[in-house]
Design an enzyme around this catalytic site. Structure first.
Site, PDB file in Angstrom:
ATOM      1  N   LYS A  21      -5.539 -13.626  11.380  1.00 52.53           N
ATOM      2  CA  LYS A  21      -5.035 -12.561  12.247  1.00 52.53           C
ATOM      3  C   LYS A  21      -4.885 -13.017  13.699  1.00 52.53           C
ATOM      4  CE  LYS A  21      -6.272  -8.702   9.264  1.00 52.53           C
ATOM      5  NZ  LYS A  21      -4.922  -8.270   8.918  1.00 52.53           N
ATOM      6  N   TYR A  73     -14.517  -5.415   2.038  1.00 52.56           N
ATOM      7  CA  TYR A  73     -13.118  -5.748   1.759  1.00 52.56           C
ATOM      8  C   TYR A  73     -12.849  -7.166   2.239  1.00 52.56           C
ATOM      9  CZ  TYR A  73      -8.056  -5.989   2.073  1.00 52.56           C
ATOM     10  OH  TYR A  73      -6.750  -6.394   1.932  1.00 52.56           O
ATOM     11  N   ASP A 124     -16.843 -13.363   6.767  1.00 49.91           N
ATOM     12  CA  ASP A 124     -15.408 -13.118   6.876  1.00 49.91           C
ATOM     13  C   ASP A 124     -15.106 -12.534   8.256  1.00 49.91           C
ATOM     14  OD1 ASP A 124     -12.816 -12.170   6.723  1.00 49.91           O
ATOM     15  OD2 ASP A 124     -13.058 -11.196   4.784  1.00 49.91           O
ATOM     16  N   TYR A 138       0.820  -1.221   0.000  1.00 49.40           N
ATOM     17  CA  TYR A 138       0.000   0.000   0.000  1.00 49.40           C
ATOM     18  C   TYR A 138       0.852   1.268   0.000  1.00 49.40           C
ATOM     19  CZ  TYR A 138      -3.196  -3.584   1.763  1.00 49.40           C
ATOM     20  OH  TYR A 138      -3.922  -4.740   1.936  1.00 49.40           O
TER      21      TYR A 138
END
Length: 419
Positions: free
Chosen positions: A269, A146, A240, A19
């Protein structure tokens, strides 16, 4: 930069950062040590981490229980291929996740990154119908959504979102919808889904929080409406939980607050405590049963090299130990209350549009975001690691953070935004 190590000077010429516009972006900061909620830089400065390495380090950095589990596994078997072989940490992790998740979410596909777990979930959904003799190639996704940066996941992200907008025309076209937030919108969404059901394999959503959209919240009733719509249309529901899982929104999983059972859920995560790359796509029994056949062509043909990574699974099992033996629900309630109290004064600042909190997520939204990137350096100057994006300054700290360190973070936000 004072104290810049040789490895930084030499390696900076060869690394490609995420990014980041490499030509214009300021140089990254060399980190040399982590401990608890602190990051130590090469020049000796310490920063209190307000985002827990993209919220993966849920237990803080270098938690001794996780490190010991990884060390023990490293001495015996860091990795062995998952084709034709299995290992104890992976099977143990699968058993534990099946017990933790609601309903019959019983079959775990263990991969590396969160994006891969979503790719696998999408592949499961599409082949589920193929194995039933139906060809359904579309996915319904939502504005502001996302789910990752790989090609398949990009096709179910918001098409106008800054990271992926210029890939329009290169990605598979799926069906974009508005996330229903009222009963009327839910009824319209159900009608839309039923009308398109012959082409749709699954609806995919983030539960309670659309993170990359700017930490946009919605209520648990939205998840219930999506479940009802999918049932009415005979369409699978993928949830998700990569960001929201493991108490980030206040409960063990965000779906707990809605009381629903998705057909497939993705995790990553905090799963491994920020120690090792690891993700899981967990499917319900009925999804798995569509692949369980004498026909070899009905098998799920997917297998990452590091699937079932023993070292990562050992870290994840240790992470689950911590979630199970300590009351993280109470911890997150305390963090949430403190965030709400200490971020509230930001409402009176001239450029602040909104302040909102959900679980261990605190958000200050700005009216004018033109200088948002410049705020990153200012936060480093006052001793914290916070990375604003879009129009928000946000906190997703480790769930083990102490009250004093959390106050240091919230005070830093008020101080920097007051300048």
């Amino acid at each position: 930069m004072t104290g810049t190590p040789d490895w930084f000077r030499e390696g900076a010429e060869h690394i490609w950062l995420p990014y980041t516009q490499m030509k214009t972006a300021p140089a990254p900061l060399p980190a040399v040590k982590t401990e608890g909620v602190r990051i130590t830089l090469a020049d000796g400065r310490e920063l209190i981490d307000g985002i827990a390495s993209w919220w993966a380090a849920a237990h803080g950095y270098n938690h001794p229980h996780i490190l010991q589990a990884v060390k023990s596994q490293l001495e015996t078997m860091p990795h062995v291929m998952f084709g034709g072989l299995v290992n104890e940490p992976a099977l143990k992790l699968s058993t534990r996740l099946a017990a933790m998740l609601p309903g019959d979410l019983n079959r775990c596909f263990i991969a590396e990154s969160g994006s891969v777990s979503v790719e696998v979930a999408m592949k499961m959904a599409a082949q589920y119908y193929l194995n039933r003799g139906e060809r359904r190639s579309k996915f319904v996704h939502f504005r502001g959504g996302y789910h990752g940066d790989t090609l398949g996941t990009m096709s179910v992200c918001d098409p106008d979102e800054g990271m992926h907008g210029h890939f329009k025309g290169l990605l598979k076209e799926n069906l974009l919808a508005n996330l229903p937030r009222t009963e009327a919108e839910a009824a319209a969404f159900t009608d839309f889904l039923i009308a398109n059901k012959d082409d749709v394999a699954a609806v995919i959503t983030e539960p309670l929080v659309q993170g990359a959209a700017g930490m946009v919240f919605h209520g648990p009733e939205t998840l219930r409406w999506l479940r009802e719509a999918c049932d009415a249309a005979d369409v699978l529901l993928i949830v998700d939980e990569i960001f929201t899982g493991f108490y980030r929104t206040g409960t063990q999983f965000a779906i707990t607050q809605a009381g629903i059972v998705p057909d497939i859920v993705t995790l990553s995560k905090a799963l491994s405590g920020g120690v090792s790359p690891l993700s899981v796509a967990v499917a319900r029994d009925a999804v798995f049963d569509a692949f369980y056949d004498d026909d070899p062509l009905k098998a799920l043909m997917h297998g990452p090299t590091y699937m079932g990574h023993a070292l990562g699974c050992a870290a994840a099992n240790a992470s689950l130990d911590l979630f199970e033996r300590e009351d993280y629900g109470v911890r997150v309630t305390a963090i949430s209350d403190q965030l709400a109290t200490e971020l509230a004064p930001c409402r009176s600042l001239p450029n602040v549009k909104d302040v909102r909190v959900k679980g261990a997520i605190g958000v200050v939204q700005l009216e004018d975001a033109s200088a948002i990137q410049a705020l990153r350096a200012k936060f480093v100057e006052v001793g914290v690691w916070i990375r604003p994006f879009h129009d928000i300054v946000y906190l997703t700290p480790s769930l083990t953070i102490g009250a004093d360190d959390l106050s240091f973070l919230t005070n830093a936000i008020h101080k920097v935004l007051s300048i």
